[in-house]
Design a protein around this motif. Structure first.
Motif, PDB file in Angstrom:
ATOM      1  N   HIS A  47      42.356  38.093  42.611  1.00 35.93           N
ATOM      2  CA  HIS A  47      42.917  37.213  43.628  1.00 35.93           C
ATOM      3  C   HIS A  47      42.340  35.829  43.382  1.00 35.93           C
ATOM      4  CE1 HIS A  47      39.079  38.507  45.289  1.00 35.93           C
ATOM      5  NE2 HIS A  47      39.144  37.608  46.261  1.00 35.93           N
ATOM      6  N   ASP A  78      35.401  32.302  44.234  1.00 26.81           N
ATOM      7  CA  ASP A  78      34.390  33.006  43.439  1.00 26.81           C
ATOM      8  C   ASP A  78      34.996  33.935  42.386  1.00 26.81           C
ATOM      9  OD1 ASP A  78      35.254  34.359  45.793  1.00 26.81           O
ATOM     10  OD2 ASP A  78      33.697  35.864  45.506  1.00 26.81           O
ATOM     11  N   HIS A  79      36.301  33.786  42.140  1.00 21.62           N
ATOM     12  CA  HIS A  79      36.976  34.635  41.145  1.00 21.62           C
ATOM     13  C   HIS A  79      37.726  33.827  40.095  1.00 21.62           C
ATOM     14  CE1 HIS A  79      36.341  38.454  43.424  1.00 21.62           C
ATOM     15  NE2 HIS A  79      36.112  37.555  44.365  1.00 21.62           N
ATOM     16  N   ASP A  96      37.737  42.802  45.509  1.00 22.73           N
ATOM     17  CA  ASP A  96      37.162  42.598  46.844  1.00 22.73           C
ATOM     18  C   ASP A  96      37.761  43.550  47.883  1.00 22.73           C
ATOM     19  OD1 ASP A  96      35.767  40.615  45.605  1.00 22.73           O
ATOM     20  OD2 ASP A  96      36.225  39.061  47.075  1.00 22.73           O
ATOM     21  N   HIS A 105      33.938  45.276  50.150  1.00 28.05           N
ATOM     22  CA  HIS A 105      33.063  44.113  50.083  1.00 28.05           C
ATOM     23  C   HIS A 105      31.609  44.457  50.336  1.00 28.05           C
ATOM     24  CE1 HIS A 105      32.824  39.769  49.727  1.00 28.05           C
ATOM     25  NE2 HIS A 105      34.128  39.760  49.576  1.00 28.05           N
ATOM     26  N   HIS A 165      31.077  42.614  44.371  1.00 28.56           N
ATOM     27  CA  HIS A 165      30.016  41.976  45.161  1.00 28.56           C
ATOM     28  C   HIS A 165      28.923  42.934  45.627  1.00 28.56           C
ATOM     29  CE1 HIS A 165      32.145  38.239  45.027  1.00 28.56           C
ATOM     30  NE2 HIS A 165      33.188  38.697  45.687  1.00 28.56           N
TER      31      HIS A 165
END
Ligand SMILES: [Zn+2]
Length: 284
Positions: free
Chosen positions: A118, A122-123, A217, A220, A263
């Protein structure tokens, strides 16, 4: 604990681009008072910025592209809202992915496909930091619908990543997808799993009778395995995210499938045992 596994003839490695420091309010439904050991002295929960490298014959796929070469100062308004008197210097710091790739013996030019689960900040950070493609020979795949969706809780640093993506798009390397399942290569498939964002995909890797899943994610926090009440602040549709999560966890529980989570602290591959209720166990 292992951050590198062989799935039949395919090697899958978890790599870390950095660290995010999140106040408790980012995990609605998680009672941090009941598990204070999760929080560091600065009052935040520290999580890695995971990426996954998939190496098969003639193919090197990077799943997610980290935060990029940036360190984002901890915003004063978030510190105030979270009641943090001594917040960490940064809310998120990237920059480790190039070194992690080098340690794995992979050069940026070796990457043939970058798959983005996505488009949260942070990706996507290493797709094109500063507008320059970091993986010069890679196509970049992500859900078409992600382009039309702005983040519900824009993270600091969101703009830089999006600017890089726009630059990548302009060069023609982007390959938008919208199928329920898309095959990246024999044995490597992406599966639409919306909720965290509308175009979130998870990845399956299958070879010689073995299987691994990379859940992005969708999950999480480890405690979500047995607590449906825990969500994540930036989820576009928390109810849909819960359904997607439960569907996947139910499918994977009690099986020998190795699972990678973006994560989870440590980034090691895990399985879901069911002998004493659902619990995470080490894969491999
Ligand atoms: Zn993320």
């Amino acid at each position: 604990m292992s951050t590198v596994i062989d799935v039949g003839g395919i090697k899958v490695s978890a790599l870390n681009d950095g660290e995010v420091h999140l106040p408790p309010m980012y995990y609605p439904g998680l009672d941090f008072a009941a598990c204070p050991e999760l929080l560091q002295a600065d009052g935040t929960y520290h999580i890695p910025v995971g990426c996954f490298l998939i190496q098969a014959r003639g193919l090197t796929v990077l799943v997610d592209a980290g935060l990029g070469p940036s360190s984002i100062p901890f915003p004063g308004d978030i510190a105030a809202a979270a009641g943090l008197t001594d917040p960490p210097e940064s809310i998120a710091a990237g920059g480790l992915l190039p070194g992690a790739l080098a340690a794995a013996g992979v050069a940026p030019a070796d990457i043939t496909t970058v798959f983005l689960t996505h488009l949260h900040a942070d990706h996507i950070g290493w797709v094109a930091p500063g507008g320059v493609l970091f993986f010069p020979n890679a196509v970049v795949m992500c859900a078409a619908v992600e382009w039309e969706t702005q983040p519900v809780a824009p993270a600091p640093g969101e703009l830089e990543g999006r600017t890089g993506l726009a630059a990548a798009r302009a060069t023609g390397v982007l390959r938008p997808i919208d199928a329920a399942t898309a095959e990246l290569a024999p044995g490597i498939s992406a599966h639409h799993s919306p909720g965290h964002t509308p175009g979130h995909y998870v990845i399956s890797v299958a070879s010689e009778g073995e299987t691994a899943y990379l859940l992005g994610d969708v999950v999480h926090h480890p405690l979500q395995l047995n607590d449906e009440g825990i969500s994540f602040l930036s989820e576009t549709e928390p109810e849909r995210a819960l359904r997607a999560r439960e569907e996947l966890l139910t499918t994977l529980q009690g099986s020998s499938v190795s699972i990678g989570m973006t994560h989870f602290p440590g980034l090691d591959f895990q399985r879901i045992a069911t002998a004493n209720g659902r619990e995470w166990t080490t894969a491999g």
